[in-house]
Design an enzyme around this catalytic site. Structure first.
Site, short mmCIF file in Angstrom:
data_model
loop_
_atom_site.label_atom_id
_atom_site.label_comp_id
_atom_site.label_asym_id
_atom_site.label_seq_id
_atom_site.Cartn_x
_atom_site.Cartn_y
_atom_site.Cartn_z
N GLY A 73 0.85 -1.18 0.00
CA GLY A 73 0.00 0.00 0.00
C GLY A 73 0.89 1.23 0.00
O GLY A 73 1.86 1.30 -0.74
N GLU A 74 0.60 2.17 0.87
CA GLU A 74 1.41 3.37 1.01
C GLU A 74 1.94 3.39 2.44
O GLU A 74 1.17 3.55 3.39
CB GLU A 74 0.56 4.61 0.71
CG GLU A 74 1.34 5.76 0.09
CD GLU A 74 2.37 6.32 1.06
OE1 GLU A 74 3.52 6.58 0.63
OE2 GLU A 74 2.03 6.52 2.25
N SER A 75 3.24 3.19 2.59
CA SER A 75 3.81 2.94 3.92
C SER A 75 3.59 4.11 4.87
O SER A 75 3.31 3.91 6.06
CB SER A 75 5.30 2.61 3.80
OG SER A 75 6.01 3.67 3.17
N CYS A 97 6.07 -5.39 0.39
CA CYS A 97 6.19 -4.08 -0.26
C CYS A 97 6.15 -2.96 0.77
O CYS A 97 7.14 -2.75 1.47
CB CYS A 97 5.12 -3.92 -1.34
SG CYS A 97 5.51 -2.62 -2.54
N ARG A 140 12.63 3.45 -0.73
CA ARG A 140 11.25 3.46 -1.24
C ARG A 140 11.25 3.62 -2.76
O ARG A 140 12.08 4.34 -3.32
CB ARG A 140 10.43 4.59 -0.61
CG ARG A 140 10.22 4.47 0.87
CD ARG A 140 9.50 5.69 1.45
NE ARG A 140 8.06 5.60 1.27
CZ ARG A 140 7.36 6.39 0.47
NH1 ARG A 140 7.99 7.32 -0.26
NH2 ARG A 140 6.07 6.27 0.37
N ILE A 152 5.60 -3.88 -7.94
CA ILE A 152 4.86 -2.65 -8.26
C ILE A 152 5.36 -1.55 -7.34
O ILE A 152 5.14 -1.59 -6.12
CB ILE A 152 3.34 -2.85 -8.08
CG1 ILE A 152 2.83 -4.02 -8.93
CG2 ILE A 152 2.60 -1.56 -8.41
CD1 ILE A 152 1.38 -4.37 -8.69
N ARG A 153 6.08 -0.57 -7.90
CA ARG A 153 6.68 0.50 -7.10
C ARG A 153 7.41 -0.09 -5.90
O ARG A 153 7.29 0.38 -4.76
CB ARG A 153 5.61 1.50 -6.63
CG ARG A 153 4.93 2.25 -7.78
CD ARG A 153 3.89 3.22 -7.23
NE ARG A 153 4.52 4.26 -6.42
CZ ARG A 153 3.85 5.05 -5.58
NH1 ARG A 153 2.54 4.90 -5.43
NH2 ARG A 153 4.48 5.97 -4.89
N HIS A 171 4.82 -8.52 -4.27
CA HIS A 171 3.45 -8.81 -3.86
C HIS A 171 3.08 -10.27 -4.14
O HIS A 171 2.45 -10.58 -5.16
CB HIS A 171 2.47 -7.92 -4.64
CG HIS A 171 2.55 -6.47 -4.30
ND1 HIS A 171 1.82 -5.90 -3.29
CD2 HIS A 171 3.28 -5.46 -4.84
CE1 HIS A 171 2.08 -4.61 -3.23
NE2 HIS A 171 2.97 -4.32 -4.15
N GLU A 174 0.73 -11.88 -2.83
CA GLU A 174 -0.73 -12.01 -2.75
C GLU A 174 -1.43 -11.71 -4.06
O GLU A 174 -2.64 -12.00 -4.20
CB GLU A 174 -1.26 -11.08 -1.65
CG GLU A 174 -1.34 -9.60 -1.99
CD GLU A 174 0.00 -8.87 -1.91
OE1 GLU A 174 0.01 -7.63 -2.09
OE2 GLU A 174 1.04 -9.52 -1.66
#
Length: 300
Positions: free
Chosen positions: A102-104, A131, A161, A192-193, A277, A279
């Site tokens: 997500g967004e840490s 991630c 990051r 992904i990123r 990821h 998942e």
């Protein structure tokens, strides 16, 4: 016709009563309570939580729900209870926790608001970070947003990051994962990123060293132009601090013989970190590995 009961290995087998499971044929007289007693004997239960404040927690919950695991220490089936964690009370019932992608920065902020952040810093049970979760597990972070990044500091690593650049530079790669079921079959990593491992820090006293679980092929390397930090940071070169204060021993970097950005899955004690990821595939072997090798041993 009377039933015939015979023993096969450590389980009982019934001949002549097909409607009942062989596990439950422990006497000549069947009663429903026997099923409950037998299930208690042959199954153990673990509760795996997924931090559900932001990010891809649904995918982790679905992957855990699909698992079928036998505890290698007892040869018994394991019942996995999933728990979406949004409150301290929900965290309290868990035997282990997954922190999703997500967004840490957002996850850390929401964890602070919900009263979970300090509890997570004190949490001694197994944690797996994917991630953004990997960023939160690390001790140091490079390329943070203005104001810095709160972390749980569970693993002696420095990460960067968005080390592969923006979302358009996402990719997949086949990985060989140490200890994974059917290890000879590659696992498809989805990046992904994704963050990157920049360096290993001195091991915290009393903690085991960091262990590499999976790495990218050497030919896959992030572009220095894509990362939001310098190539000097990416190669793990120590930059002198301008504070004038000595660096604490466990914050000092170990001289690295290689570019550690190829490392994508690491273990330290009962914590697991993946920069990608797992998942987002239908291959649940990483979740099986976490439960089998991290969660179940912690309950002994």
């Amino acid at each position: 016709m009377s039933d015939k009961v015979g023993k096969v290995g450590t389980k009982h087998q019934v001949v002549g009563r097909p409607r009942e499971s062989a596990f439950f044929a422990l006497t000549d007289f069947y009663h429903p309570s026997h099923e409950l007693e037998a299930l208690t004997d042959i199954m153990s239960t673990v509760t795996v939580g997924v931090l559900a404040l932001q990010g891809g927690f649904h995918e982790h919950l679905n992957a855990l729900a699909r698992l079928s695991i036998v505890d290698p220490s007892s040869s018994s089936y394991v019942t996995i209870v999933t728990q979406a964690v949004k409150t301290p009370e929900e965290l309290g019932v868990c035997d282990a926790l997954i922190i999703p992608g997500g967004e840490s920065t957002t996850i850390a902020l929401l964890a602070r608001i919900s009263g979970l952040l300090d509890l997570l810093k004190q949490y001694e049970k197994p944690i797996w970070g994917t991630c953004a979760g990997a960023i939160l597990l690390s001790r140091q972070v490079v390329g943070t947003k203005k104001g810095g990044q709160e972390v749980l500091a569970k693993m002696d690593l420095k990460v960067g990051r968005n080390g592969w650049g923006s979302q358009v530079e996402s990719f997949e790669a086949d990985l060989t994962v140490k200890g994974m079921k059917d290890e000879s079959r590659p696992f498809k990593g989805v990046f992904i990123r994704a963050p990157v491992i920049l360096s290993l820090l001195q091991t915290t006293p009393g903690q085991p060293p960091v262990e590499v679980i999976a790495r990218l092929p050497e030919e896959i390397t992030p572009s220095d132009e894509s990362a939001p930090f310098s190539a000097v940071d990416a190669l793990g070169i120590c930059i002198p601090s301008n504070t004038g204060l000595p660096t604490p021993p466990n914050e000092r970097e170990i001289t690295q013989p290689e570019d550690l950005r190829h490392l994508v899955a690491l273990r330290q004690g009962n914590h697991l970190l993946t920069t990608f990821h797992p998942e987002l595939t239908r291959d649940d072997r990483f979740h099986e590995l976490f439960v089998r090798e991290f969660v179940l041993p912690s309950l002994v």
